[in-house]
Write a protein that holds these residues in place. Structure first.
Motif, mmCIF file in Angstrom:
data_model
loop_
_atom_site.group_PDB
_atom_site.id
_atom_site.type_symbol
_atom_site.label_atom_id
_atom_site.label_comp_id
_atom_site.label_asym_id
_atom_site.label_seq_id
_atom_site.Cartn_x
_atom_site.Cartn_y
_atom_site.Cartn_z
ATOM 1 N N ALA A 128 -7.593 15.431 2.308
ATOM 2 C CA ALA A 128 -6.386 15.041 3.043
ATOM 3 C C ALA A 128 -5.694 13.860 2.373
ATOM 4 N N ILE A 129 -5.992 13.652 1.102
ATOM 5 C CA ILE A 129 -5.508 12.475 0.337
ATOM 6 C C ILE A 129 -5.750 11.216 1.151
ATOM 7 N N ASN A 130 -6.935 11.179 1.774
ATOM 8 C CA ASN A 130 -7.439 9.998 2.466
ATOM 9 C C ASN A 130 -6.546 9.532 3.607
ATOM 10 N N ALA A 131 -5.897 10.484 4.300
ATOM 11 C CA ALA A 131 -5.059 10.138 5.445
ATOM 12 C C ALA A 131 -5.884 9.364 6.477
ATOM 13 N N LEU A 151 -4.680 6.817 -3.101
ATOM 14 C CA LEU A 151 -5.358 5.892 -2.194
ATOM 15 C C LEU A 151 -5.280 6.396 -0.756
ATOM 16 N N CYS A 152 -4.063 6.747 -0.316
ATOM 17 C CA CYS A 152 -3.890 7.166 1.076
ATOM 18 C C CYS A 152 -2.500 7.751 1.260
ATOM 19 N N ALA A 153 -2.442 8.970 1.781
ATOM 20 C CA ALA A 153 -1.155 9.647 1.970
ATOM 21 C C ALA A 153 -0.491 9.285 3.292
ATOM 22 N N GLY A 154 -1.097 8.393 4.062
ATOM 23 C CA GLY A 154 -0.487 7.964 5.308
ATOM 24 C C GLY A 154 -1.418 8.112 6.485
ATOM 25 N N GLY A 155 -0.834 8.040 7.685
ATOM 26 C CA GLY A 155 -1.615 8.201 8.902
ATOM 27 C C GLY A 155 -1.899 9.666 9.181
ATOM 28 N N ASP A 156 -2.737 9.902 10.160
ATOM 29 C CA ASP A 156 -3.114 11.265 10.540
ATOM 30 C C ASP A 156 -1.977 11.883 11.341
ATOM 31 N N ILE A 157 -0.952 12.362 10.626
ATOM 32 C CA ILE A 157 0.267 12.859 11.259
ATOM 33 C C ILE A 157 -0.007 14.060 12.174
ATOM 34 N N VAL A 158 -0.922 14.930 11.771
ATOM 35 C CA VAL A 158 -1.207 16.113 12.593
ATOM 36 C C VAL A 158 -1.771 15.700 13.953
ATOM 37 N N ALA A 161 -6.195 -4.230 -3.603
ATOM 38 C CA ALA A 161 -5.917 -2.828 -3.266
ATOM 39 C C ALA A 161 -5.590 -2.074 -4.552
ATOM 40 N N PHE A 162 -6.339 -1.008 -4.807
ATOM 41 C CA PHE A 162 -6.117 -0.178 -5.991
ATOM 42 C C PHE A 162 -5.183 0.959 -5.588
ATOM 43 N N MET A 163 -3.895 0.798 -5.900
ATOM 44 C CA MET A 163 -2.858 1.703 -5.423
ATOM 45 C C MET A 163 -2.587 2.807 -6.451
ATOM 46 N N ASP A 164 -3.620 3.575 -6.732
ATOM 47 C CA ASP A 164 -3.528 4.663 -7.709
ATOM 48 C C ASP A 164 -3.101 5.944 -6.997
ATOM 49 N N GLY A 165 -2.334 6.787 -7.666
ATOM 50 C CA GLY A 165 -1.914 8.047 -7.065
ATOM 51 C C GLY A 165 -0.975 7.821 -5.895
ATOM 52 N N LEU A 166 -1.064 8.712 -4.891
ATOM 53 C CA LEU A 166 -0.179 8.630 -3.734
ATOM 54 C C LEU A 166 -0.572 7.485 -2.803
ATOM 55 N N VAL A 167 0.411 6.683 -2.434
ATOM 56 C CA VAL A 167 0.230 5.626 -1.439
ATOM 57 C C VAL A 167 1.460 5.699 -0.541
ATOM 58 N N MET A 168 1.290 6.258 0.637
ATOM 59 C CA MET A 168 2.441 6.484 1.503
ATOM 60 C C MET A 168 2.174 6.014 2.924
ATOM 61 N N GLY A 169 3.235 5.632 3.626
ATOM 62 C CA GLY A 169 3.135 5.291 5.042
ATOM 63 C C GLY A 169 1.988 4.354 5.343
ATOM 64 N N GLY A 170 1.026 4.841 6.120
ATOM 65 C CA GLY A 170 -0.115 4.016 6.501
ATOM 66 C C GLY A 170 -0.903 3.487 5.327
ATOM 67 N N GLY A 171 -0.842 4.175 4.189
ATOM 68 C CA GLY A 171 -1.481 3.670 2.975
ATOM 69 C C GLY A 171 -0.847 2.384 2.508
ATOM 70 N N VAL A 172 0.480 2.288 2.665
ATOM 71 C CA VAL A 172 1.173 1.034 2.342
ATOM 72 C C VAL A 172 0.705 -0.066 3.281
ATOM 73 N N GLY A 173 0.437 0.293 4.530
ATOM 74 C CA GLY A 173 -0.007 -0.708 5.494
ATOM 75 C C GLY A 173 -1.327 -1.356 5.146
ATOM 76 N N ILE A 174 -2.259 -0.579 4.564
ATOM 77 C CA ILE A 174 -3.562 -1.159 4.235
ATOM 78 C C ILE A 174 -3.604 -1.713 2.817
#
Length: 357
Positions: free
Chosen positions: A28-31, A66-73, A109-122
């Motif tokens: 889940a790209i670490n959502a 790192l994280c594609a965001g929060g658990d949107i689903v 914070a190692f911001m490799d690959g996708l870092v979106m939404g909630g990923g930006v928050g952490i």
């Protein structure tokens, strides 16, 4: 009976001098789920109290980000059912975002690959934010009937000129260079250098200062070429420096350049309500005194988002059915009245965030 050991969604452990927090949902790209957010907060408690931990190291499992965001689903399902996951999740998440910004130890914070939404928050509120040649940072929330949250309004309004307005409204991706230019990151480290840097961080001296950690990172960092947004800074300032979405759209319409027309095309597919709410939040955030103050106003707006038609419809079109054909209500910018926007800025009293300390 022997079976494969299932790892937790958040792996917390000490490696040498580093308190490692690894988001571990690679498929889940670490959502980020609510339980992961809670585990992260508990890990920060543990590592703050451990004298052998010199710094925090946040990373994502897998190769995609790192994280594609929060658990949107999960949020989508709760919104459809009239549940309260949004109210609970965003409150706890935002409190943790503020905590990260004031964490007493270096927070890498190692911001490799996708870092979106909630990923930006952490990651974006940490003291040491590392980007790479694979970094793709974005706050694409306007595309799902939302707005840049997790302190995004604070970060975006600290970017030079109108760069933050541009990224906040379009949801476009920042590469590593543009992330540094936008002040979302601090150092560019090619992915090939990461293993050596990571080892060096685990060997940091006890009680390492922020300056010492910066020095370690600098040994592996490089200077990236300018990113596309930085190259268009003057144009972006001219197009996005207006006070209304209508004026921004008109400015883009009057410019035939490829960059302007691409931005215009992007805005036209976003939620009209989200565009207006986001711009108002961003303009107001310029005058906020702190990240916490921005988070309170984001929380008020998020509670309205959670009961709005556009959020459920935006997630459906982007994540559930994936038809990319959202039916926004209202459907046009002109139909979004001041009264509609005002709902996102109402004082919600006891629902405001309570930050520790």
């Amino acid at each position: 009976m022997n079976g494969a050991v299932t790892e937790p969604d958040l792996i917390v452990r000490r490696e040498g001098a580093a308190g490692v927090i690894r988001l571990n949902r690679p498929k889940a790209i670490n959502a980020l789920t609510l339980e992961m957010a809670r585990e992260l907060d508990r890990a920060l408690d543990t590592f703050a109290a451990d004298p052998d931990v010199a710094l925090i190291l946040v990373e994502g499992a897998g190769e995609r980000g790192l994280c594609a965001g929060g658990d949107i689903v999960g949020l989508y399902n709760s919104a459809r059912e009239g549940g309260d996951l949004g109210k609970v999740f965003w409150r706890e998440e935002y409190i943790t975002n503020a905590r990260i910004a004031k964490y007493p130890k270096p927070y890498v914070a190692f911001m490799d690959g996708l870092v979106m939404g909630g990923g930006v928050g952490i990651a974006g509120h940490g003291s040491h934010r590392i980007v790479t040649d694979k970094t793709k940072i974005a706050m694409p929330e306007v595309g799902i009937g939302f707005f840049p949250d997790v302190g995004g309004t604070w970060l975006l309004t600290r970017s030079p000129g109108e760069i933050g307005t541009y990224f906040g409204l379009t949801g476009d991706i920042m590469n590593g260079a543009d992330a540094i230019h936008a002040e979302f990151a601090d150092a560019y480290v090619p992915t090939a250098n990461w293993a050596a840097l990571r080892q060096a961080l685990t060997e940091a001296p006890s009680g390492a200062s922020a300056e010492q950690v910066s020095g370690i990172i600098a040994r592996f960092a490089e200077q990236p070429a300018q990113g596309p947004a930085e190259l268009h800074q003057a144009d972006i300032d001219r197009w996005f420096g207006h006070e209304t979405i209508e004026q921004i759209v008109a400015a883009l319409e009057s410019d035939a350049s490829e960059f302007a027309q691409a931005a215009l095309k992007t805005l036209r597919i976003k939620s009209p309500t989200s565009l207006k709410v986001t711009l108002k939040l961003l303009r107001a955030a310029r005058h906020r005194a702190s990240l916490e103050e921005c988070l309170v106003h984001e929380y008020r707006a998020a509670l309205q988002v959670f009961v709005s038609d556009d959020f459920v419809e935006g997630v459906r079109a982007a994540v559930i059915d994936k038809d990319r054909q959202p039916k926004w209500r209202p459907a046009t910018i002109a139909e979004v009245t001041p009264e509609i926007v005002a709902r996102y800025f109402e004082d919600r009293g006891d629902d405001e965030l309570k930050f520790p300390g």
